[in-house]
Design an enzyme around this catalytic site. Structure first.
Site, PDB file in Angstrom:
ATOM      1  N   VAL A 140       3.152  -1.526   3.280  1.00 64.54           N
ATOM      2  CA  VAL A 140       3.945  -0.628   2.434  1.00 64.54           C
ATOM      3  C   VAL A 140       3.094   0.529   1.920  1.00 64.54           C
ATOM      4  CG1 VAL A 140       5.253  -0.475   0.273  1.00 64.54           C
ATOM      5  CG2 VAL A 140       5.525  -2.462   1.759  1.00 64.54           C
ATOM      6  N   TYR A 141       1.858   0.244   1.568  1.00 65.24           N
ATOM      7  CA  TYR A 141       0.968   1.304   1.076  1.00 65.24           C
ATOM      8  C   TYR A 141       0.805   2.397   2.133  1.00 65.24           C
ATOM      9  CZ  TYR A 141      -3.371   3.643  -0.233  1.00 65.24           C
ATOM     10  OH  TYR A 141      -4.320   4.595  -0.537  1.00 65.24           O
ATOM     11  N   GLY A 142       0.517   1.999   3.383  1.00 61.99           N
ATOM     12  CA  GLY A 142       0.375   2.985   4.455  1.00 61.99           C
ATOM     13  C   GLY A 142       1.655   3.765   4.693  1.00 61.99           C
ATOM     14  N   SER A 148       3.930   4.472   2.449  1.00 61.98           N
ATOM     15  CA  SER A 148       4.120   5.426   1.348  1.00 61.98           C
ATOM     16  C   SER A 148       3.240   6.656   1.542  1.00 61.98           C
ATOM     17  CB  SER A 148       3.825   4.757   0.002  1.00 61.98           C
ATOM     18  OG  SER A 148       2.438   4.530  -0.189  1.00 61.98           O
ATOM     19  N   LYS A 149       2.040   6.470   2.094  1.00 60.36           N
ATOM     20  CA  LYS A 149       1.160   7.613   2.328  1.00 60.36           C
ATOM     21  C   LYS A 149       1.646   8.464   3.506  1.00 60.36           C
ATOM     22  CE  LYS A 149      -1.752   7.220  -0.984  1.00 60.36           C
ATOM     23  NZ  LYS A 149      -1.826   8.285  -2.001  1.00 60.36           N
TER      24      LYS A 149
END
Length: 593
Positions: A226-228, A230-231
């Protein structure tokens, strides 16, 4: 015409003369009919043409490399996430290179807020950089800051970080990484769309990319967490605002940044904690289809090199760009652990292995050729040197050589002490301020610094000196039990003890002088202010019956044993136990010597 003079079949021409019928001979047969010498000449000519074309492209790239911008100076820069890891180091360097820097940070509780306060107060107290406490999602606050400072550049580093945490709380990434970025873009669009806007992306956008090194030209359609994701969305957002409103945007894909003041949730920090406490490290392993171990590697990049890259992008002010900022050298994770173990005095730390989580990848590797050409980005710090700098900071931050502990009742008491003694920094010394609930959180936030930490007492009142001494020693023992041993020792401890009924005069000048004159010895120094009920008291080296107040004697008798217990952890054979009352300091100094 020359070829026609030979006894060979005619060759076709692409531009035949008028009224000349097109030959029916195939192009292949015509080429076969050309004499060998002519074929060779034609081939050489074509090759020379391509060589010249490639040289032209190469010269163009070389020319691009030499057009590296000078670092910005005299600009007005907003740094979001200024109390964060990279934001702190960026704000510090931008200020030192002659820019007006304003920091913005929400001080959320994703990790230890005390570390964020230390960073922010370093910027505020030591460098006079304004750090505003607030959220990037607060559009009204952003407008006020832009209207007040008229920023020329924005470095947007505030975000919800962490790969594994994104599996637990994905909503936080939607809010902090997308909604807040949208607010910031909207304020820039409304107030000054000519701002140079640089934002933090991540190497996580490459997801499960198997091609290495990772290049900005690679597809980023398969993020692994999810972090990737969002970026990756940040990069799409930035492109939209550039296309629609002409905002100059540059995304920065950071690769495994480490260094002093780093985030406590990062691997290097967690491993340093485990090594310091002599606990087994939790490592991940991965097997290939044949059951063989796959070596995990990361492109570890020192924070100072990252900051140089960010400033280079702010100086470039490109219309729309994305850059990899990494070390261009993947290193085995085991090598980093070896360097940590050496620095912390435990060269062969214990390890436990677990399967690699699905959200993680086996290797990161940055292709930085694009950043090298456009901004002259050249990482300078080797992994061994970077880890050494991190360990040096880590030990100073968590395990100071000299400790002074004192108790304050309220804000006024603290400020009285701070204005007379506390703002004079002693070398390699940490003040631990134990306080009651009367001390405001605002004061704690404002004065938490590298050399000054606050510790709230579990009870609101301190009923006796013995109770306070017990709190001091319990805290000290916990710290000592977790310390790395190599090249580290707790040299001096001063405990200033006073009851709740004591007016806080803090006549500590002679005490501090005595403490730091013992340059060749380790010692525990216990002192008290003068206005206790029952006159002087003694603990540690003397017998309990030497205390005139029997209540204090009973309370402090156990503390003498605690002092002896602490001796075996840190103090060496040449140590002295130095109990004294400040009102008779000079006389007792002679006696106990």
């Amino acid at each position: 015409d020359l070829l026609q003079s030979h006894s060979h079949p005619p060759i076709p021409t692409f531009f035949p003369r008028k009224n000349t019928p097109m030959p029916t001979t195939s192009l292949f047969h015509s080429f076969q009919a050309i004499p060998p010498t002519t074929k060779l000449a034609s081939t050489i000519t074509i090759c020379l043409f391509f060589i010249l074309a490639l040289n032209f492209i190469h010269l163009k790239n070389l020319n691009e490399t030499h057009q590296v911008p000078e670092n910005i100076k005299g600009q007005r820069v907003l740094v979001t996430g200024a109390a964060g890891f990279i934001g702190f180091h960026l704000a510090k360097k931008l200020h030192r290179t002659g820019n007006l820097v304003v920091g913005l940070d929400a001080f959320n509780d994703y990790y230890d807020q005390e570390l964020k306060r230390v960073r922010a107060n370093y910027l505020t107290h030591d460098l006079d950089v304004e750090v505003v406490e607030g959220n990037v999602c607060d559009k009204q606050l952003l407008k006020q800051l832009f209207e007040k400072h008229r920023f020329t550049h924005v470095a947007h580093l505030a975000a919800q970080a962490g790969v594994r945490y994104s599996l637990e709380n994905p909503q936080s990434y939607v809010t902090n990484n997308l909604m807040c970025l949208t607010n910031l873009f909207e304020v820039v669009r409304e107030i000054n769309p000519k701002v140079v806007f640089v934002y933090a992306s991540s190497s996580s956008v490459y997801g499960r990319n198997k091609k290495v090194p990772f290049s900005e030209k690679d597809a980023v359609d398969h993020p692994s967490n999810v972090y990737g994701a969002s970026k990756k969305a940040n990069e799409a957002w930035a492109l939209v605002y550039h296309d629609l409103f002409g905002i100059k945007v540059t995304g920065l894909r950071f690769f495994t940044v480490y260094g002093p003041f780093g985030r406590p949730d990062m691997a290097i920090y967690l491993w340093a904690n485990s090594i310091s406490k002599n606990e087994p490290l939790r490592l991940y392993e991965k097997k290939d289809s044949w059951g063989r171990d796959v070596e995990l590697k990361r492109d570890f990049t020192y924070v100072d090199d990252i900051v140089d890259g960010v400033i280079g992008c702010l100086s470039l002010g490109a219309d729309h760009e994305v850059f990899n900022l990494g070390n261009n050298t993947p290193e085995p994770i085991t090598r980093l652990i070896d360097y940590l173990g050496e620095g912390l005095g435990r060269p062969h730390p214990k390890r436990t292995l677990k399967p690699l989580p699905s959200a993680d990848i086996t290797m990161t590797f940055a292709d930085i050729s694009h950043a090298q050409r456009r901004i002259g980005f050249e990482p300078k710090t080797k992994l061994k040197d970077g880890v050494r700098k991190f360990v040096s900071w880590y030990r100073d931050y968590y395990y100071p050589s000299n400790v002074i502990m004192l108790f304050v009742r309220d804000d006024a008491t603290f400020k009285e002490w701070y204005t007379t003694k506390g703002n004079k920094k002693l070398p390699n010394t940490r003040y631990y301020i134990f306080h009651s609930k009367k001390v405001s959180q605002r004061l704690v936030n404002q004065y938490t610094q590298m050399n000054m930490r606050f510790r709230s007492l579990p009870q609101d009142q301190v009923s006796s000196v013995g109770q306070l001494a017990g709190q001091y020693l319990e805290f000290l023992e916990n710290m000592l039990l977790s310390t790395p041993r190599k090249d580290w020792e707790l040299k001096r401890v001063a405990m200033f003890l006073q009851g709740e009924n004591v007016s806080f005069k803090y006549d500590a000048s002679y005490a501090e002088q005595s403490l730091f004159s013992q340059t060749d010895k380790s010692l525990i120094y216990m002192g008290t202010t003068t206005e206790l009920q029952g006159a002087e008291w003694w603990a540690g080296c003397s017998k309990p019956d030497s205390i005139k107040d029997p209540v204090s004697a009973e309370a402090l008798a156990g503390e003498a044993h605690a002092v002896v217990k602490l001796l075996k952890y840190t103090l060496k054979e040449d140590s002295v136990c130095f109990p004294m009352a400040l009102n008779d300091a000079r006389q007792n100094n002679r006696e106990f010597s």
